[in-house]
Design an enzyme around this catalytic site. Structure first.
Site, PDB file in Angstrom:
ATOM      1  CD  GLN A   1       1.106  -8.614  -2.483  1.00  0.00           C
ATOM      2  OE1 GLN A   1       1.895  -9.275  -3.129  1.00  0.00           O
ATOM      3  NE2 GLN A   1      -0.130  -8.438  -2.873  1.00  0.00           N
TER       4      GLN A   1
ATOM      5  CE  LYS B   1      -2.089   7.602   0.397  1.00  0.00           C
ATOM      6  NZ  LYS B   1      -2.962   6.797   1.218  1.00  0.00           N
TER       7      LYS B   1
ATOM      8  CE  LYS C   1       0.774  10.500  -8.298  1.00  0.00           C
ATOM      9  NZ  LYS C   1       0.546  11.695  -7.522  1.00  0.00           N
TER      10      LYS C   1
ATOM     11  CG  ASP D   1      -1.800  -1.238   1.285  1.00  0.00           C
ATOM     12  OD1 ASP D   1      -2.276  -1.675   0.224  1.00  0.00           O
ATOM     13  OD2 ASP D   1      -1.950  -1.789   2.384  1.00  0.00           O
ATOM     14  CD  GLU D   2       4.806  -0.368  -0.178  1.00  0.00           C
ATOM     15  OE1 GLU D   2       4.049  -0.700  -1.119  1.00  0.00           O
ATOM     16  OE2 GLU D   2       5.408  -1.193   0.532  1.00  0.00           O
TER      17      GLU D   2
ATOM     18  N   GLY E   1      -0.364  13.831  -3.835  1.00  0.00           N
ATOM     19  CA  GLY E   1      -1.806  13.706  -4.012  1.00  0.00           C
ATOM     20  C   GLY E   1      -2.090  12.528  -4.922  1.00  0.00           C
TER      21      GLY E   1
ATOM     22  CE  LYS F   1       3.220  -2.404  -4.462  1.00  0.00           C
ATOM     23  NZ  LYS F   1       2.802  -2.031  -3.094  1.00  0.00           N
TER      24      LYS F   1
ATOM     25  CG  ASN G   1      -2.201 -10.739  -2.611  1.00  0.00           C
ATOM     26  OD1 ASN G   1      -2.101 -10.546  -3.811  1.00  0.00           O
ATOM     27  ND2 ASN G   1      -1.245 -11.263  -1.878  1.00  0.00           N
ATOM     28  CB  ALA G   2      -2.038  -6.497  -5.456  1.00  0.00           C
ATOM     29  N   GLY G   3      -4.122  -4.328  -4.506  1.00  0.00           N
ATOM     30  CA  GLY G   3      -5.130  -3.394  -4.989  1.00  0.00           C
ATOM     31  C   GLY G   3      -4.390  -2.140  -5.428  1.00  0.00           C
ATOM     32  CG  HIS G   4      -1.304  -2.240  -7.758  1.00  0.00           C
ATOM     33  ND1 HIS G   4      -0.443  -2.960  -8.541  1.00  0.00           N
ATOM     34  CD2 HIS G   4      -0.958  -2.516  -6.470  1.00  0.00           C
ATOM     35  CE1 HIS G   4       0.395  -3.640  -7.762  1.00  0.00           C
ATOM     36  NE2 HIS G   4       0.092  -3.387  -6.497  1.00  0.00           N
TER      37      HIS G   4
ATOM     38  CB  ALA H   1      -7.125  -0.679  -2.704  1.00  0.00           C
ATOM     39  CB  THR H   2      -7.766  -5.871  -1.783  1.00  0.00           C
ATOM     40  OG1 THR H   2      -6.861  -5.492  -2.815  1.00  0.00           O
ATOM     41  CG2 THR H   2      -8.271  -7.268  -2.060  1.00  0.00           C
TER      42      THR H   2
HETATM   43  P1  IMP Z   1      -2.307 -12.776   1.829  1.00  0.00           P
HETATM   44  O1  IMP Z   1      -1.316 -12.241   0.845  1.00  0.00           O
HETATM   45  O2  IMP Z   1      -3.738 -12.532   1.439  1.00  0.00           O
HETATM   46  O3  IMP Z   1      -2.039 -14.204   2.196  1.00  0.00           O
HETATM   47  O4  IMP Z   1      -2.119 -11.952   3.207  1.00  0.00           O
HETATM   48  C1  IMP Z   1      -0.956 -12.056   4.005  1.00  0.00           C
HETATM   49  C2  IMP Z   1      -0.630 -10.709   4.633  1.00  0.00           C
HETATM   50  O5  IMP Z   1      -0.211  -9.797   3.636  1.00  0.00           O
HETATM   51  C3  IMP Z   1      -1.809 -10.055   5.337  1.00  0.00           C
HETATM   52  O6  IMP Z   1      -1.337  -9.330   6.463  1.00  0.00           O
HETATM   53  C4  IMP Z   1      -2.334  -9.076   4.304  1.00  0.00           C
HETATM   54  O7  IMP Z   1      -3.038  -8.006   4.875  1.00  0.00           O
HETATM   55  C5  IMP Z   1      -1.043  -8.628   3.653  1.00  0.00           C
HETATM   56  N1  IMP Z   1      -1.210  -8.200   2.263  1.00  0.00           N
HETATM   57  C6  IMP Z   1      -1.385  -8.970   1.185  1.00  0.00           C
HETATM   58  N2  IMP Z   1      -1.492  -8.230   0.080  1.00  0.00           N
HETATM   59  C7  IMP Z   1      -1.387  -6.956   0.459  1.00  0.00           C
HETATM   60  C8  IMP Z   1      -1.372  -5.720  -0.258  1.00  0.00           C
HETATM   61  O8  IMP Z   1      -1.480  -5.653  -1.479  1.00  0.00           O
HETATM   62  N3  IMP Z   1      -1.218  -4.598   0.504  1.00  0.00           N
HETATM   63  C9  IMP Z   1      -1.054  -4.655   1.846  1.00  0.00           C
HETATM   64  N4  IMP Z   1      -1.039  -5.775   2.547  1.00  0.00           N
HETATM   65  C10 IMP Z   1      -1.193  -6.931   1.857  1.00  0.00           C
END
Ligand code: IMP
Length: 424
Positions: A224, A331, A19, A14-15, A415, A17, A39-42, A299-300
């Site tokens: 991540q 930010k 943007k 969530d840094e 921003g 990336k 798991n990512a949300g860009h 974001a996810t």
């Molecule tokens: P997983 O990747 O869903 O197995 O989650 C493992 C850990 O990584 C958990 O603490 C999640 O919240 C964190 N995590 C996974 N993907 C992201 C991401 O894109 N941003 C921030 N944290 C993440």
């Protein structure tokens, strides 16, 4: 700027990336995502619209760029179809410019079911995963029970592989009534989308080498952050992939010489979502203010993110393990009205001073941060587009970070919008 750049997160994800990739993608011909999954949300703000992409490289928003999803990614094929539909509805055509490695492992519905069951079993010691099936899918991959994209085109093998996987895991499947474990349904659903994915399937390694030899510029997009790397992060409170630069090589099938530069994305403070150690976490009003001002909600998953001060010890680790030479600081504007800003410059572990992370990163639970206090700049930065025009205290803050990490700064983001960026 160098030609072929890897973008990695330097904290716990969530840094910002999305943007940074979106901005750097303007100068690239090709964008390739190398690990992680949905798991990512860009998040990208472009043309007055907000896009949140989970699987498809952020560069897809640029209509003429070619994008690849590498074998290091675990791909939810149904999530991908949804994402493609959203892009299509926004008038962003991906035909002929989004390709996926034939060796990409798939996240299937039962992986998500297992993710939830595992988290439940762990009870209060849960990892706080995103429940997107990431861990179980990577486990299946390294256990050699995975289903890969290419398997969709040998249906007999596919069904057998899924059956064996389930038979060997009676603890999850023997009397499950969860429809996510319904193998016939999964099979039928996969067969329904297989024809739609076939033309996108490719050998990403061969394609990237061709682009490289043709002098094209390639941007490698990570997901991540370093502190969530399964090998180098705060294990076991990590994700299941290599989020650091090595993941780009194995996740795409490229050699190290294809990379000219590693850009680390560093948020001006720290956040973490899910469980795990976080030495500089603020559990007070300042932490709440960072969350509110920074819009720190996943974001996810929409989960509120934990917030805290910048941690230079963790960043030293992230920059070292990635070979980061330049950072993009995001930010900065969120700190605009903090009178005092703390930066963690060392840890104390049972009385001992540490300037680097301890041997066992799980000891980050026990360290006490040593802070250096800065005067805030107390003025808005979002309209500023030249580094020199930033308030003096902001320049001092950024200067300290760059000097300490021994890196240059290539971007400062003030921003969400593309315009709110200082290119250094
Ligand atoms: P997983 O990747 O869903 O197995 O989650 C493992 C850990 O990584 C958990 O603490 C999640 O919240 C964190 N995590 C996974 N993907 C992201 C991401 O894109 N941003 C921030 N944290 C993440």
């Amino acid at each position: 700027m160098e030609k072929n750049i890897v973008v990695v997160g330097c904290q716990w994800g969530d840094e910002g990336k999305g943007k940074v990739v979106d901005l750097l993608a303007e100068k690239a011909d090709v964008i390739a995502r190398f690990q992680g999954g949905a798991n990512a949300g860009h998040t990208i703000h472009a043309g007055g619209k907000k896009f949140i992409l989970h699987l498809i490289p952020s560069g897809i928003i640029h209509r003429e760029k070619i994008c690849y999803v590498g074998n290091g990614v675990v791909l939810d094929p149904f999530g991908l179809m949804d994402e493609l539909e959203v892009l299509h509805a926004e008038g962003i055509d991906t035909e002929g410019r989004l390709f996926i490695s034939s060796a990409t492992n798939l996240v299937l519905p039962y992986h998500k079911m297992i993710d939830s069951l595992d988290e439940k079993k762990r009870g209060g010691n849960g990892l706080g995963t995103t429940l997107r099936g990431i861990g179980p899918a990577y486990r299946a991959k390294v256990g050699r029970f995975g289903v890969r994209l290419c398997d969709l085109y040998t249906p007999e093998k596919l069904k057998e592989r899924m059956s064996v996987y389930m038979e060997m895991r009676p603890e999850y499947f023997s009397d499950s009534r969860d429809e996510r474990a319904d193998i016939d349904k999964i099979y039928d659903d996969l067969m329904a989308i297989a024809p739609k994915l076939k033309s996108r399937m490719t050998n990403v390694s061969i394609e990237l080498l061709k682009h490289y030899k043709n002098g094209k510029s390639i941007l490698f997009e990570g997901a991540q952050g370093a502190m969530l790397d399964v090998d180098l992060g705060t294990y076991p409170f990590s994700t299941s992939s290599n989020t650091t630069v090595g993941g780009a090589l194995t996740g795409l099938g490229i050699g190290p010489k294809m990379i000219d530069l590693v850009v680390g994305v560093v948020k001006a403070y720290t956040t973490r979502v899910g469980s795990g150690p976080f030495p500089t976490e603020l559990s007070d009003d300042l932490g709440l203010k960072l969350r509110e001002d920074g819009g720190e909600f996943g974001a996810t998953t929409g989960r509120p993110r934990r917030t805290g001060w910048l941690d230079l010890v963790a960043l030293r680790h992230a920059c070292r393990v990635n070979g980061v030479e330049k950072i993009a600081v995001t930010k900065l504007d969120v700190l605009d009205d903090f009178e005092k800003i703390n930066v963690c410059v060392g840890y104390k572990l049972r009385g001992e001073k540490l300037s680097e992370v301890p041997l066992d990163l799980s000891q980050l639970w026990d360290v006490e941060p040593v802070y250096r206090e800065f005067e805030g700049w107390m003025s808005p930065t979002s309209h500023i587009n030249k580094f020199d025009a930033l308030p003096e205290n902001a320049k001092t803050y950024l200067g300290l970070i760059a000097d300490d990490l021994g890196v240059g700064i290539c971007l400062v983001s003030t921003g969400a919008r593309r315009e709110e960026t200082i290119v250094v």
